[in-house]
Write a protein that holds these residues in place. Structure first.
Motif, mmCIF file in Angstrom:
data_model
loop_
_atom_site.group_PDB
_atom_site.id
_atom_site.type_symbol
_atom_site.label_atom_id
_atom_site.label_comp_id
_atom_site.label_asym_id
_atom_site.label_seq_id
_atom_site.Cartn_x
_atom_site.Cartn_y
_atom_site.Cartn_z
ATOM 1 N N ILE A 266 0.872 -1.173 0.000
ATOM 2 C CA ILE A 266 0.000 0.000 0.000
ATOM 3 C C ILE A 266 0.907 1.221 0.000
ATOM 4 C CG2 ILE A 266 -1.629 1.361 1.362
ATOM 5 C CD1 ILE A 266 -2.761 -1.307 2.412
ATOM 6 N N VAL A 267 0.693 2.120 -0.942
ATOM 7 C CA VAL A 267 1.482 3.350 -1.030
ATOM 8 C C VAL A 267 0.577 4.525 -0.691
ATOM 9 C CG1 VAL A 267 2.922 4.822 -2.483
ATOM 10 C CG2 VAL A 267 2.969 2.334 -2.790
ATOM 11 N N LEU A 268 0.942 5.249 0.362
ATOM 12 C CA LEU A 268 0.124 6.362 0.844
ATOM 13 C C LEU A 268 0.642 7.660 0.237
ATOM 14 C CD1 LEU A 268 -0.114 5.252 4.584
ATOM 15 C CD2 LEU A 268 -1.799 4.901 2.766
ATOM 16 N N GLY A 269 -0.127 8.191 -0.719
ATOM 17 C CA GLY A 269 0.299 9.409 -1.421
ATOM 18 C C GLY A 269 -0.664 10.564 -1.256
ATOM 19 N N GLY A 270 -1.492 10.534 -0.222
ATOM 20 C CA GLY A 270 -2.456 11.605 -0.004
ATOM 21 C C GLY A 270 -1.854 12.810 0.691
ATOM 22 N N GLY A 271 -2.711 13.726 1.079
ATOM 23 C CA GLY A 271 -2.272 14.918 1.794
ATOM 24 C C GLY A 271 -1.909 16.053 0.848
ATOM 25 N N GLU A 272 -1.797 17.245 1.421
ATOM 26 C CA GLU A 272 -1.428 18.425 0.653
ATOM 27 C C GLU A 272 -0.288 19.148 1.346
ATOM 28 O OE1 GLU A 272 -4.549 21.040 -0.523
ATOM 29 O OE2 GLU A 272 -5.977 19.435 -0.897
ATOM 30 N N GLU A 273 0.639 19.680 0.560
ATOM 31 C CA GLU A 273 1.766 20.455 1.071
ATOM 32 C C GLU A 273 1.818 21.772 0.327
ATOM 33 O OE1 GLU A 273 3.840 19.660 3.502
ATOM 34 O OE2 GLU A 273 3.189 17.589 3.837
ATOM 35 N N ALA A 274 1.925 22.879 1.072
ATOM 36 C CA ALA A 274 1.946 24.196 0.436
ATOM 37 C C ALA A 274 3.100 24.317 -0.553
ATOM 38 C CB ALA A 274 2.028 25.280 1.509
ATOM 39 N N TRP A 275 4.269 23.769 -0.178
ATOM 40 C CA TRP A 275 5.429 23.937 -1.058
ATOM 41 C C TRP A 275 5.315 23.131 -2.344
ATOM 42 C CZ3 TRP A 275 8.443 19.698 -2.290
ATOM 43 C CH2 TRP A 275 8.393 18.607 -1.426
ATOM 44 N N SER B 109 2.841 -5.995 -6.095
ATOM 45 C CA SER B 109 1.884 -5.098 -6.727
ATOM 46 C C SER B 109 1.451 -4.087 -5.679
ATOM 47 C CB SER B 109 0.677 -5.871 -7.263
ATOM 48 O OG SER B 109 -0.023 -6.495 -6.193
ATOM 49 N N ALA B 110 0.852 -2.979 -6.118
ATOM 50 C CA ALA B 110 0.577 -1.895 -5.177
ATOM 51 C C ALA B 110 -0.844 -1.365 -5.289
ATOM 52 C CB ALA B 110 1.567 -0.755 -5.387
ATOM 53 N N ILE B 111 -1.355 -0.974 -4.139
ATOM 54 C CA ILE B 111 -2.582 -0.181 -4.035
ATOM 55 C C ILE B 111 -2.138 1.229 -3.681
ATOM 56 C CG2 ILE B 111 -4.742 0.166 -2.783
ATOM 57 C CD1 ILE B 111 -4.675 -2.864 -2.155
ATOM 58 N N TYR B 112 -2.521 2.198 -4.495
ATOM 59 C CA TYR B 112 -2.087 3.581 -4.299
ATOM 60 C C TYR B 112 -3.246 4.424 -3.799
ATOM 61 C CZ TYR B 112 0.102 8.100 -5.207
ATOM 62 O OH TYR B 112 0.632 9.366 -5.067
ATOM 63 N N VAL B 113 -2.989 5.220 -2.770
ATOM 64 C CA VAL B 113 -4.020 6.114 -2.237
ATOM 65 C C VAL B 113 -3.569 7.543 -2.479
ATOM 66 C CG1 VAL B 113 -5.425 6.756 -0.260
ATOM 67 C CG2 VAL B 113 -4.532 4.416 -0.441
ATOM 68 N N GLY B 114 -4.350 8.277 -3.265
ATOM 69 C CA GLY B 114 -4.006 9.649 -3.595
ATOM 70 C C GLY B 114 -4.294 9.935 -5.053
ATOM 71 N N GLU B 115 -3.991 11.138 -5.473
ATOM 72 C CA GLU B 115 -4.214 11.531 -6.865
ATOM 73 C C GLU B 115 -3.226 10.790 -7.773
ATOM 74 O OE1 GLU B 115 -4.134 15.600 -9.621
ATOM 75 O OE2 GLU B 115 -3.788 15.702 -7.449
ATOM 76 N N ASN B 116 -3.745 10.224 -8.839
ATOM 77 C CA ASN B 116 -2.915 9.452 -9.775
ATOM 78 C C ASN B 116 -3.082 10.020 -11.177
ATOM 79 O OD1 ASN B 116 -1.650 7.620 -11.427
ATOM 80 N ND2 ASN B 116 -2.671 5.813 -10.606
ATOM 81 N N GLU C 40 -6.879 2.510 6.207
ATOM 82 C CA GLU C 40 -8.042 1.650 6.419
ATOM 83 C C GLU C 40 -8.754 1.362 5.099
ATOM 84 O OE1 GLU C 40 -12.024 1.442 9.281
ATOM 85 O OE2 GLU C 40 -10.787 3.245 9.252
ATOM 86 N N ALA C 41 -8.897 2.391 4.255
ATOM 87 C CA ALA C 41 -9.563 2.208 2.961
ATOM 88 C C ALA C 41 -8.787 1.240 2.083
ATOM 89 C CB ALA C 41 -9.709 3.557 2.263
ATOM 90 N N ALA C 42 -7.461 1.382 2.057
ATOM 91 C CA ALA C 42 -6.640 0.510 1.218
ATOM 92 C C ALA C 42 -6.659 -0.927 1.717
ATOM 93 C CB ALA C 42 -5.211 1.036 1.174
ATOM 94 N N LEU C 43 -6.636 -1.104 3.040
ATOM 95 C CA LEU C 43 -6.653 -2.451 3.596
ATOM 96 C C LEU C 43 -7.938 -3.198 3.258
ATOM 97 C CD1 LEU C 43 -4.992 -1.888 7.081
ATOM 98 C CD2 LEU C 43 -4.113 -3.304 5.218
ATOM 99 N N GLY C 44 -8.988 -2.446 2.967
ATOM 100 C CA GLY C 44 -10.238 -3.076 2.553
ATOM 101 C C GLY C 44 -10.125 -3.804 1.229
ATOM 102 N N HIS C 45 -9.046 -3.527 0.483
ATOM 103 C CA HIS C 45 -8.841 -4.160 -0.823
ATOM 104 C C HIS C 45 -7.632 -5.087 -0.820
ATOM 105 C CE1 HIS C 45 -11.779 -1.516 -2.858
ATOM 106 N NE2 HIS C 45 -11.381 -0.618 -1.973
ATOM 107 N N LYS D 69 -3.410 -7.484 8.155
ATOM 108 C CA LYS D 69 -4.643 -6.720 8.010
ATOM 109 C C LYS D 69 -5.608 -6.933 9.175
ATOM 110 C CE LYS D 69 -8.806 -6.544 5.128
ATOM 111 N NZ LYS D 69 -9.412 -6.956 3.845
ATOM 112 N N GLU D 70 -5.892 -8.194 9.491
ATOM 113 C CA GLU D 70 -6.900 -8.475 10.518
ATOM 114 C C GLU D 70 -6.477 -7.941 11.881
ATOM 115 O OE1 GLU D 70 -5.639 -10.628 8.423
ATOM 116 O OE2 GLU D 70 -7.325 -11.088 7.087
#
Length: 230
Positions: free
Chosen positions: A4-13, A46-53, A75-80, A151-152
């Protein structure tokens, strides 16, 4: 096993580069997230990516939208996903397939395995990076940006994890949760890894282990724009 690759969030820079998430900021000609996805793919995951792609390559098996919180995204990614999963943040462009394989091959059997990197290894390869370190009886370490979990058993520990995140800006309440005895030993450099693991198990209710990792790229992320030159 999947990642699972966590790519969410926003950074001003990151807006300086025309993107909202630092995961999409270019590093050596590619978005940082692509370096992470490539390392994971070369290690056989293989990867599940969370964030804008916007068309990341190699392409993740599945892309999910950012929920607005780190635990929510996980949590959302672990559901898959099923079984044991490797979690990585998308802001570690130095990640290598060798480092990923080391974690997968050397990780002990536990619900949660957290890689930690010796300070000497980080400073030898990334002398100008700034990291937060903890002094333990076994040495001085920084935390990694990978996490291996079942996961469990993660969902069993989720309510407590949410509580810890909620207390992150309330140091006294967080200290009471962790225990003053553990914090005092940590401040004095007398805390051992087995003691830390035992307290984590008591708090989370699941087996948690640290994995000393010689690959500094596991412990070095890009928090600021100046980190891009590392």
């Amino acid at each position: 096993m999947e990642a699972i690759v966590l790519g969410g969030g926003e950074e001003a820079w990151a807006r300086k580069y025309g993107v909202r998430s630092k995961a999409l900021v270019p590093y050596r000609g590619r978005p940082m997230a692509e370096w992470v996805l490539s390392a994971l793919q070369e290690a056989g995951l293989s990867a599940i990516y969370v964030g804008e792609n916007p068309g990341l390559a190699p392409s993740p098996r599945l892309t999910l939208p950012d929920t607005g919180s780190l635990l929510g995204n996980l949590e959302a990614a672990l559901g898959h996903a099923e079984g044991r999963v490797l979690v990585a943040t998308a802001d570690i462009p130095h990640l290598s397939p060798e480092a990923v394989r080391f974690v997968l091959e050397k990780a002990p059997e536990a619900a949660l395995v957290y890689p930690i990197v010796p300070k000497g290894a980080v400073e030898a390869r990334f002398p100008h990076t700034r990291r937060t370190y903890a002094r333990l009886r076994e040495g001085v370490f920084t935390g990694g940006n990978l996490l291996l979990l079942h996961k469990e058993l993660f969902f069993q520990a989720l309510p407590l994890a949410q509580r810890v995140v909620a207390l992150r800006k309330k140091p006294w309440a967080l200290a009471r949760l962790i225990g003053w005895d553990i914090l005092l030993k940590l401040l004095l450099g007398r805390l051992t890894l087995p003691e830390l693991e035992a307290r984590a198990k008591r708090i989370l209710g699941v087996e948690a282990r640290a994995l000393i990792t010689p690959y500094p790229e596991v412990g070095v992320d890009v928090d600021r724009e100046e980190d891009l030159v590392s």
